[in-house]
Design a protein around this motif. Structure first.
Motif, PDB file in Angstrom:
ATOM      1  N   LEU A 103      46.708  45.807  48.918  1.00  0.00           N
ATOM      2  CA  LEU A 103      45.522  46.361  49.576  1.00  0.00           C
ATOM      3  C   LEU A 103      45.226  47.743  49.031  1.00  0.00           C
ATOM      4  O   LEU A 103      46.082  48.631  49.057  1.00  0.00           O
ATOM      5  CB  LEU A 103      45.742  46.414  51.092  1.00  0.00           C
ATOM      6  N   GLY A 104      44.010  47.924  48.535  1.00  0.00           N
ATOM      7  CA  GLY A 104      43.589  49.231  48.046  1.00  0.00           C
ATOM      8  C   GLY A 104      42.306  49.670  48.706  1.00  0.00           C
ATOM      9  O   GLY A 104      41.423  48.848  48.964  1.00  0.00           O
ATOM     10  N   HIS A 105      42.213  50.968  48.987  1.00  0.00           N
ATOM     11  CA  HIS A 105      41.026  51.531  49.632  1.00  0.00           C
ATOM     12  C   HIS A 105      40.270  52.418  48.655  1.00  0.00           C
ATOM     13  O   HIS A 105      40.862  53.300  48.017  1.00  0.00           O
ATOM     14  CB  HIS A 105      41.426  52.345  50.865  1.00  0.00           C
ATOM     15  N   SER A 106      38.967  52.185  48.513  1.00  0.00           N
ATOM     16  CA  SER A 106      38.094  53.019  47.701  1.00  0.00           C
ATOM     17  C   SER A 106      38.574  53.059  46.242  1.00  0.00           C
ATOM     18  O   SER A 106      38.629  52.025  45.589  1.00  0.00           O
ATOM     19  CB  SER A 106      38.017  54.425  48.317  1.00  0.00           C
ATOM     20  N   PHE A 107      38.953  54.223  45.714  1.00  0.00           N
ATOM     21  CA  PHE A 107      39.528  54.283  44.378  1.00  0.00           C
ATOM     22  C   PHE A 107      40.775  53.416  44.294  1.00  0.00           C
ATOM     23  O   PHE A 107      41.046  52.781  43.260  1.00  0.00           O
ATOM     24  CB  PHE A 107      39.857  55.735  44.018  1.00  0.00           C
ATOM     25  N   GLY A 108      41.536  53.370  45.384  1.00  0.00           N
ATOM     26  CA  GLY A 108      42.734  52.534  45.414  1.00  0.00           C
ATOM     27  C   GLY A 108      42.427  51.062  45.229  1.00  0.00           C
ATOM     28  O   GLY A 108      43.279  50.301  44.754  1.00  0.00           O
ATOM     29  N   ALA A 109      41.209  50.637  45.592  1.00  0.00           N
ATOM     30  CA  ALA A 109      40.819  49.245  45.376  1.00  0.00           C
ATOM     31  C   ALA A 109      40.715  48.955  43.880  1.00  0.00           C
ATOM     32  O   ALA A 109      41.081  47.871  43.416  1.00  0.00           O
ATOM     33  CB  ALA A 109      39.491  48.954  46.068  1.00  0.00           C
ATOM     34  N   ALA A 110      40.209  49.924  43.110  1.00  0.00           N
ATOM     35  CA  ALA A 110      40.139  49.754  41.661  1.00  0.00           C
ATOM     36  C   ALA A 110      41.542  49.690  41.063  1.00  0.00           C
ATOM     37  O   ALA A 110      41.808  48.890  40.160  1.00  0.00           O
ATOM     38  CB  ALA A 110      39.336  50.893  41.035  1.00  0.00           C
ATOM     39  N   PRO A 131      35.560  49.084  48.287  1.00  0.00           N
ATOM     40  CA  PRO A 131      35.919  49.256  46.875  1.00  0.00           C
ATOM     41  C   PRO A 131      34.958  50.150  46.101  1.00  0.00           C
ATOM     42  O   PRO A 131      33.747  49.982  46.157  1.00  0.00           O
ATOM     43  CB  PRO A 131      35.884  47.813  46.335  1.00  0.00           C
ATOM     44  N   MET A 132      35.531  51.102  45.370  1.00  0.00           N
ATOM     45  CA  MET A 132      34.755  51.996  44.522  1.00  0.00           C
ATOM     46  C   MET A 132      34.278  51.248  43.289  1.00  0.00           C
ATOM     47  O   MET A 132      35.053  50.525  42.652  1.00  0.00           O
ATOM     48  CB  MET A 132      35.617  53.186  44.090  1.00  0.00           C
ATOM     49  N   LEU A 133      33.014  51.418  42.940  1.00  0.00           N
ATOM     50  CA  LEU A 133      32.480  50.858  41.704  1.00  0.00           C
ATOM     51  C   LEU A 133      32.388  51.939  40.629  1.00  0.00           C
ATOM     52  O   LEU A 133      32.971  51.814  39.560  1.00  0.00           O
ATOM     53  CB  LEU A 133      31.104  50.242  41.931  1.00  0.00           C
ATOM     54  N   ASP A 134      31.650  53.020  40.912  1.00  0.00           N
ATOM     55  CA  ASP A 134      31.446  54.079  39.917  1.00  0.00           C
ATOM     56  C   ASP A 134      31.116  55.378  40.663  1.00  0.00           C
ATOM     57  O   ASP A 134      29.945  55.711  40.863  1.00  0.00           O
ATOM     58  CB  ASP A 134      30.320  53.689  38.968  1.00  0.00           C
TER      59      ASP A 134
END
Length: 279
Positions: A103-110, A131-134
């Motif tokens: 499990l990752g959050h935001s930048f952690g999702a990348a 999830p962070m895209l850019d």
């Protein structure tokens, strides 16, 4: 062990690029889950979530990424690949059970997505929360931060102080003022601004489209959890991430903002436990 605030109990694992602070919580027989936090925060961002995970039958491994929290702030480039190496090395060094939920959050999702690409056999389910895209594309300061010398001055004089003010206000608004001194302590470290600046310049916070798209080649169970009022990750970016992913489950938490792990941990755990038809 405990930190100066009596907050954390854990240990430091010496990895190839630096020592990593980590802790494992929950029963030994619990379903393993590895938690990857976002940029500029630390593993204490999972404080409200972890006890609920333990009660629900999970065993959570969480850690501080390099340049964050109680882990080392090594020299060198803070590319996304560096964080993937750290995640993989820690999982191996701690002999964490595999496959596990990742499990990752935001930048952690990348970071989590890239880790799944590196070791799909380690992943039972990939969970991408907000999830962070850019981030670089939505941050007007990123271009200036890339300028040598000027970027260093701007980060020290404007960037880090602005982050502290923003976090202080945000934590107060949700009744979690106890997190403010943890953030201030982290932000006061000499390497914090340097690490964040490198993350911007090395495109760790840049476009992650290729990584999300590459997940189409893997037979992974993927869950996306978002907040309906997230003002940090634009809804267009969330839609783009979902369009790049293979068929997956999606839970949109009503009324939740980007910090939904702090404000809506019950909804996150419920989403992990619920079996939703892939879309």
């Amino acid at each position: 062990m405990s930190d100066a605030h009596g907050h954390a109990r854990g240990r430091h694992e010496p990895l190839r690029e630096g020592a990593t602070f980590w802790r494992c919580e929950g029963t030994a027989e619990g379903t393993p889950v590895v938690l990857v936090h976002g940029a500029t925060v630390s593993s204490w961002a999972f404080d409200p979530l972890v006890p609920l995970l333990a009660t629900a039958g999970f065993r959570a491994l969480r850690f501080d990424l390099y340049g964050h929290g109680q882990s080392d702030y090594p020299e060198g480039d803070y590319s996304l690949d560096r964080f993937v190496r750290q995640t993989c090395e820690l999982i191996e060094a701690t002999d964490s059970p595999r496959p596990a939920l990742l499990l990752g959050h935001s930048f952690g999702a990348a970071v989590a997505a890239a880790t799944a690409l590196a070791h799909p056999e380690w992943v039972k389910r990939l969970v991408l929360v907000a999830p962070m895209l850019d981030f670089n594309a939505t941050n007007g300061w990123s271009r200036i931060f890339r300028v040598t010398a000027a970027g260093e001055v701007l980060m020290r004089m404007v960037g880090v102080p602005a982050l502290v003010r923003r976090r202080r206000k945000r934590y107060a608004s949700i009744g979690l003022q106890r997190l403010t001194p943890l953030f201030v302590e982290q932000a006061s470290r000499a390497g914090f601004g340097r690490a964040l600046l490198s993350m911007i310049r090395m495109e760790a916070l840049g476009d992650q489209s290729a990584r999300y798209s590459a997940l189409r080649d893997l037979a992974l169970d993927i869950l996306v959890i978002t907040g309906s009022r997230d003002a940090v990750i634009p809804r267009a970016h969330i839609d783009r991430v979902r369009a790049l992913l293979p068929p997956h489950r999606h839970c949109d938490v009503a009324g939740a903002e980007h910090n939904l792990l702090l404000t809506h941990p019950e909804a996150v755990v419920a989403a992990l436990l619920e079996r939703v038809t892939p879309s």
